[in-house]
Design a protein around this motif. Sequence first.
Motif, short mmCIF file in Angstrom:
data_model
loop_
_atom_site.label_atom_id
_atom_site.label_comp_id
_atom_site.label_asym_id
_atom_site.label_seq_id
_atom_site.Cartn_x
_atom_site.Cartn_y
_atom_site.Cartn_z
N LEU A 1 6.29 9.39 -2.99
CA LEU A 1 7.43 9.00 -3.81
C LEU A 1 7.58 7.49 -3.83
O LEU A 1 7.39 6.83 -2.80
N LEU A 2 7.94 6.95 -4.99
CA LEU A 2 8.32 5.55 -5.12
C LEU A 2 9.59 5.54 -5.98
O LEU A 2 9.52 5.76 -7.20
N LEU A 3 10.75 5.34 -5.36
CA LEU A 3 12.03 5.48 -6.04
C LEU A 3 12.79 4.16 -6.01
O LEU A 3 13.05 3.60 -4.93
N VAL A 4 13.16 3.65 -7.19
CA VAL A 4 14.04 2.48 -7.30
C VAL A 4 15.46 3.00 -7.46
O VAL A 4 15.74 3.75 -8.39
N SER A 5 16.37 2.60 -6.57
CA SER A 5 17.72 3.17 -6.66
C SER A 5 18.74 2.30 -5.94
O SER A 5 18.43 1.64 -4.93
N HIS A 6 19.98 2.34 -6.47
CA HIS A 6 21.13 1.76 -5.78
C HIS A 6 21.94 2.84 -5.06
O HIS A 6 22.95 2.52 -4.43
N ASP A 7 21.52 4.09 -5.19
CA ASP A 7 22.26 5.22 -4.62
C ASP A 7 21.83 5.40 -3.16
O ASP A 7 20.85 6.07 -2.85
N ARG B 1 0.84 -1.20 0.00
CA ARG B 1 0.00 0.00 0.00
C ARG B 1 0.88 1.26 0.00
O ARG B 1 1.90 1.31 0.70
N ILE B 2 0.46 2.23 -0.80
CA ILE B 2 1.13 3.53 -0.83
C ILE B 2 0.11 4.58 -0.38
O ILE B 2 -0.94 4.73 -1.01
N ASP B 3 0.44 5.30 0.67
CA ASP B 3 -0.46 6.33 1.18
C ASP B 3 -0.01 7.71 0.71
O ASP B 3 1.14 7.91 0.27
N ALA B 4 -0.90 8.68 0.80
CA ALA B 4 -0.59 10.05 0.38
C ALA B 4 0.62 10.57 1.16
O ALA B 4 0.71 10.43 2.38
N GLY B 5 1.56 11.12 0.43
CA GLY B 5 2.74 11.72 1.06
C GLY B 5 3.79 10.73 1.51
O GLY B 5 4.83 11.13 2.04
N GLU B 6 3.58 9.42 1.29
CA GLU B 6 4.53 8.42 1.75
C GLU B 6 5.76 8.40 0.84
O GLU B 6 5.64 8.51 -0.39
N LYS B 7 6.94 8.21 1.43
CA LYS B 7 8.21 8.21 0.69
C LYS B 7 8.82 6.82 0.76
O LYS B 7 9.32 6.41 1.81
N ILE B 8 8.80 6.10 -0.36
CA ILE B 8 9.22 4.70 -0.38
C ILE B 8 10.40 4.52 -1.33
O ILE B 8 10.36 4.98 -2.48
N GLY B 9 11.42 3.83 -0.87
CA GLY B 9 12.55 3.46 -1.70
C GLY B 9 12.55 1.97 -1.96
O GLY B 9 12.30 1.18 -1.05
N ILE B 10 12.81 1.57 -3.19
CA ILE B 10 12.88 0.16 -3.56
C ILE B 10 14.33 -0.21 -3.81
O ILE B 10 15.01 0.43 -4.63
N THR B 11 14.82 -1.22 -3.09
CA THR B 11 16.22 -1.61 -3.19
C THR B 11 16.32 -3.11 -3.44
O THR B 11 15.36 -3.86 -3.23
N GLY B 12 17.50 -3.55 -3.88
CA GLY B 12 17.74 -4.97 -4.13
C GLY B 12 18.78 -5.14 -5.22
O GLY B 12 19.09 -4.20 -5.96
N PRO B 13 19.33 -6.34 -5.35
CA PRO B 13 20.40 -6.57 -6.34
C PRO B 13 19.87 -6.51 -7.77
O PRO B 13 18.67 -6.61 -8.02
N ASN B 14 20.81 -6.36 -8.72
CA ASN B 14 20.45 -6.40 -10.14
C ASN B 14 19.75 -7.71 -10.46
O ASN B 14 20.16 -8.78 -10.00
N GLY B 15 18.68 -7.62 -11.27
CA GLY B 15 17.99 -8.81 -11.70
C GLY B 15 17.00 -9.37 -10.70
O GLY B 15 16.45 -10.45 -10.93
N SER B 16 16.75 -8.67 -9.61
CA SER B 16 15.82 -9.20 -8.60
C SER B 16 14.37 -8.84 -8.89
O SER B 16 13.48 -9.19 -8.11
#
Length: 497
Positions: A464-470, A331-346
Amino acid sequence: MTRPLQIEHLTFKYPGSYEPLFENLTLQFYEGWSGIVGPNGSGKTTLAQLICGRLHPANGTIRHNRDAIYCDQRTDRVPEAFAAFMEAFDGDAVRLRDALKIEPAWQWRWEQLSHGERKRAQIAAALYKNPPLLVLDEPTNHLDEASKTLLTTALQRYRGIGILISHDRELLDGLCRHTLFLGAGAPDLRHTPYSVAKTERAKEAAFQREEHERHSKTVKKLKRQVQAQRQKADRSDARVSKRHVNPKDIDTKKKLELAVFTGKDATDGKILERYKSRLARAEAERGTVARVFEKGIVLEAGRYRKLFPVTVEAVTLDLNDRRRLKVPRLRIDAGEKIGITGPNGSGKSSFLRHLLATQTWYDEVLYIPQEVGASASRQLMQEVSGLDAVRKGEVMGLITRLGSDPGLLLQSTIPSPGEVRKLMLALGMEKKPGLIIMDEPTNHLDLEAIELLEAALTAYEGALLLVSHDRPFLAQTVTTRWHFVEQGAEVLITEAP
């Protein structure tokens, strides 16, 4: 020892451009790694393609660049030498495949590989050919930390002339002994690693600004003196003028002639000329400093009450023949800041594609993908070129505030990948999205743009929903993590604060 790469009096201009991108450029690159840095659109990729013979200069020569290999930023296509590399079983091929963790099946399922896996494969195939000149354009885009470490170790073994275009500070400092800066002003080649060269340039720029300010104060003072002396000289001229003297007044005429002859009033004019001469010298010494534009953008969020919460139902997604991604109910709520992490190819990008395909978004969401192909980039540039003057001015103003030169951008038919991201962000800001989804947001962006984007997303009030290795970037912008964990043939998503 490898002969240096010599660039002599090179001039290059894109068709339709008003000014040349490079003019009378002369450089030398030596054995070992040299870094090229600069804002998006400053000509880094163009110079790389000139060096490798993919583009040709209008004037000038490039010597000792035969058999050069260029590894593009994009990973759309299978590298030409990839099949030969994968089918070779000599010591070098086996060592490279092992060092960069390249699996045998990659040869037949390129389209299923993550961009990080493709990047490792692309560079491994180039290193296997062991060219005398190797040019890498943003090699760490898409790579997780483990892959980045593997790549750095492999590149350190290369013994030819290596040219690295990158915004990765750690890679630049760990690999390069020389740094070429492109952008405002003339190209500047420093024979030091990036961080040392950057510090040197910052000190020199600060000194130039101080000198410019000191000379500016002198110029202002001399201008006041010139103005005062000019008024005094005008009064002196008026005193000795015969214009308003009665032609019959012989005595007055003689007195005026005597004043001019003795130089009593002419002195003021001579002093004025001395002041003017000093002013001209001071203005020449002051010179010019580069104009500094205001930077930074504000991302406004609309109030979309019907958008939230965004719910992702539990599902299992097939990543390839051997692995599956098990998605729990999220679930993503209003104003929620989520980062998606994990190895390459996952399966991070696969998850985003599923999310985008199973929701009704309308114009409430801004999505910027990990990669935009050349055809889509051209279409984006055509869209921008077709905007009315007011809207185009607004978009180009935002491009300036993100650190790029809008004049150079408008002259191009296909923007650089970093400029594509900036354009998509600038165009998307108009609809004031309630949710921004970005896949690898810092890929392709120059260092300054990364900092500006980080500040804008930190202040953004939407979700926010951000996929990043940074990791430093995520530490500033998100508060919740969805981490992809590989467990045998399955990838699980765990939630972490």
